[in-house]
Design an enzyme around this catalytic site. Structure first.
Site, PDB file in Angstrom:
ATOM      1  N   HIS A  85       0.844  -1.207   0.000  1.00  0.00           N
ATOM      2  CA  HIS A  85       0.000   0.000   0.000  1.00  0.00           C
ATOM      3  C   HIS A  85       0.870   1.243   0.000  1.00  0.00           C
ATOM      4  O   HIS A  85       1.972   1.258   0.561  1.00  0.00           O
ATOM      5  CB  HIS A  85      -0.988  -0.004   1.164  1.00  0.00           C
ATOM      6  CG  HIS A  85      -0.369   0.059   2.542  1.00  0.00           C
ATOM      7  ND1 HIS A  85      -0.003   1.245   3.149  1.00  0.00           N
ATOM      8  CD2 HIS A  85      -0.071  -0.915   3.432  1.00  0.00           C
ATOM      9  CE1 HIS A  85       0.488   1.003   4.350  1.00  0.00           C
ATOM     10  NE2 HIS A  85       0.466  -0.304   4.545  1.00  0.00           N
ATOM     11  N   ASP A  87      -0.271   4.473   0.991  1.00  0.00           N
ATOM     12  CA  ASP A  87      -0.590   5.483   1.999  1.00  0.00           C
ATOM     13  C   ASP A  87       0.165   5.211   3.296  1.00  0.00           C
ATOM     14  O   ASP A  87       0.660   4.106   3.543  1.00  0.00           O
ATOM     15  CB  ASP A  87      -2.094   5.548   2.262  1.00  0.00           C
ATOM     16  CG  ASP A  87      -2.662   4.241   2.793  1.00  0.00           C
ATOM     17  OD1 ASP A  87      -2.254   3.174   2.299  1.00  0.00           O
ATOM     18  OD2 ASP A  87      -3.527   4.283   3.685  1.00  0.00           O
ATOM     19  N   GLU A 151      -5.067   1.818   2.771  1.00  0.00           N
ATOM     20  CA  GLU A 151      -4.969   0.691   3.709  1.00  0.00           C
ATOM     21  C   GLU A 151      -5.014   1.151   5.160  1.00  0.00           C
ATOM     22  O   GLU A 151      -5.594   0.464   6.015  1.00  0.00           O
ATOM     23  CB  GLU A 151      -3.679  -0.092   3.442  1.00  0.00           C
ATOM     24  CG  GLU A 151      -3.568  -1.406   4.208  1.00  0.00           C
ATOM     25  CD  GLU A 151      -2.959  -1.289   5.597  1.00  0.00           C
ATOM     26  OE1 GLU A 151      -3.034  -2.261   6.361  1.00  0.00           O
ATOM     27  OE2 GLU A 151      -2.404  -0.201   5.919  1.00  0.00           O
ATOM     28  N   GLU A 152      -4.412   2.297   5.463  1.00  0.00           N
ATOM     29  CA  GLU A 152      -4.276   2.711   6.849  1.00  0.00           C
ATOM     30  C   GLU A 152      -5.602   3.054   7.520  1.00  0.00           C
ATOM     31  O   GLU A 152      -5.667   3.136   8.751  1.00  0.00           O
ATOM     32  CB  GLU A 152      -3.323   3.908   6.961  1.00  0.00           C
ATOM     33  CG  GLU A 152      -1.874   3.598   6.595  1.00  0.00           C
ATOM     34  CD  GLU A 152      -1.178   2.685   7.588  1.00  0.00           C
ATOM     35  OE1 GLU A 152      -1.810   2.303   8.600  1.00  0.00           O
ATOM     36  OE2 GLU A 152      -0.005   2.340   7.352  1.00  0.00           O
TER      37      GLU A 152
END
Length: 445
Positions: A85, A87, A151-152
């Site tokens: 990911h 981010d 994702e975060e």
């Protein structure tokens, strides 16, 4: 980094190119929210296209694309996806001793937000894919590089959406993501962590009920806050560890010997705690049972009124296969019966892949050449990653978390993730790039 059998076939410039690419990606501020993953994805797309990959940017919101890069072969075979990911979590420059988006190399460390979580792995995966494409190698099957957004904060614009809206574009037989690869040393045993699953999340609101009254006369009412305080205090204990296949295999890897059943699991946990308490607290205990952590409490609306209701939000994590019933049973086992109610506010079912697979064999083989005598320590992650939606969408796929690190071990790396002054040894990025270069050749011919 010493050159072993596992790294001899790797192109000489691969490691430095991975380090350089990581610096470029860190310099793209992709703190989520708002994300702004587009700049980093464009950097990757340009380089992957030049190496022969077919690239697509798929997005729900403008400026927040997911990258799907595909290298096709001329023969039938499985699909291997390297997942990551773009981010990151936030970074407050006032808390850092250097620029969070420096992306520089100082004293052998690549510095900046995302160096460990997880632009380092993304850079290693991408650099390896670019080198493979430029070398003329083509898979027996397909090699995918999937770099997601969001994702975060749960992956609603990233992995979850990709798997639901575009399953044909990201379907894979084998997937390698974040969550493992760190070195763990206990006594004379050396292991590299392999994440085979993730716990489920069942957050719940525990409400204590009482009776209102004037606060100047404490005994006239039934104070819900005092009841809630007792329930919260009971959560200072945690449910007892329970035997699972992965838990037993982890203890065997760490300690040698067999640790089966409830007594074996508890004895193994205590042995680990006696030798290295941090490994027990951070790695072993959280994956062996339901965990219940109170995080947000509130109650009362006026300063002079005894509250008739008070509540606490409990972050509950459960082993794969467990659900609300097991979460409630664990809670009641700690706080007992009482004048309370429980409402679930969020549910994510945990899942896991088999311990034994061709992918595990390939990783084990590569490690045996890199670090003879070292083994694999399988774990179930207590946290959440993009592996979960991939396992949910493709039940037959084998999805692991693995990105090798040996310059710093698990206990050194963990405190740097999501923290100020995040950084990673450049030599570990070079090592990871060599792994991601070799893995497709072992899995796809």
């Amino acid at each position: 980094m010493e050159e072993g059998t596992a790294t001899k076939a790797v192109p000489q410039g691969l490691g430095p190119s991975a380090v350089e690419l990581l610096g470029r990606l860190i310099q793209q501020n992709t703190v989520n929210p708002p994300g702004n993953e587009g700049g980093g994805q464009e950097v990757l797309r340009e380089r992957l296209r030049a190496a022969g990959f077919d690239c697509e940017l798929l997005e729900v919101e403008p400026g927040r694309p997911n990258l799907v890069a595909r290298l096709r072969g001329n023969e039938d075979g499985p699909t291997l996806a390297l997942l990551g990911h773009m981010d990151t979590v936030r970074a407050d420059p006032e808390e850092w001793s250097f620029d969070p988006w420096a992306g520089d190399v100082v004293d052998g460390w690549v510095r900046g937000r995302g160096a460990l979580d997880m632009k380092g792995q993304v850079a290693a995966e991408a650099a390896a894919c670019i080198a493979l494409g430029k070398s003329g190698w083509r898979p027996a099957g397909e090699l995918l590089l999937v770099i997601t957004a969001d994702e975060e904060v749960g992956g609603g614009l990233g992995a979850q959406w990709l798997c639901e809206a575009h399953p044909d574009k990201v379907r894979a037989d084998f997937v390698v993501n974040e969550g493992g690869g760190e070195l763990v040393e206990l006594g004379d045993r050396r292991n590299y962590v392999l994440s085979v699953g993730e716990k489920g999340i069942f957050r719940m609101k525990l409400r204590a009920h009482g009776r209102a009254g004037h606060a100047s006369v404490p005994r006239i009412g039934d104070n819900a806050l005092l009841k809630l305080a007792g329930y919260i205090s009971a959560l200072s204990d945690q449910p007892q560890p329970e035997p699972t296949e992965v838990g037993e295999a982890l203890l065997e890897a760490l300690l040698g010997g067999s640790f089966t059943g409830e007594e074996g699991i508890r004895a193994g946990l205590e042995r680990v705690r006696a030798e290295q308490p941090l490994i027990a607290d951070f790695l072993v205990e959280p994956m062996l049972s339901v965990t219940l952590t109170p995080t947000i409490a509130q109650g009362g609306k006026k300063a002079n009124v005894i509250p008739s209701e008070a509540e606490v939000l409990i972050d509950c994590r459960v082993p794969p296969g467990y659900g609300e019933e097991e979460a409630l049973a664990a809670l009641r086992g700690l706080i007992g019966e009482g004048d309370y109610s429980v409402e679930f506010s969020e549910a994510v079912v945990g899942n896991a892949s088999p311990l034994d697979s061709p992918l595990a064999d390939a990783i084990r083989e590569w490690l045996g050449e890199l670090d003879p005598g070292a083994g694999i320590a399988p774990i179930v992650m207590p946290g959440f990653s993009d592996s979960n939606p991939f396992r949910t969408a493709f039940p037959d796929a084998v999805v692991y978390g693995f990105c090798p690190h040996r310059e710093i071990d698990l206990l050194e790396a963990a405190p740097l993730i999501h923290a100020p002054d995040e950084r990673v040894p450049a030599s570990d990025i070079e090592l990871a790039a060599s792994f991601f270069y070799e893995l497709p050749r072992r899995m796809l011919g």
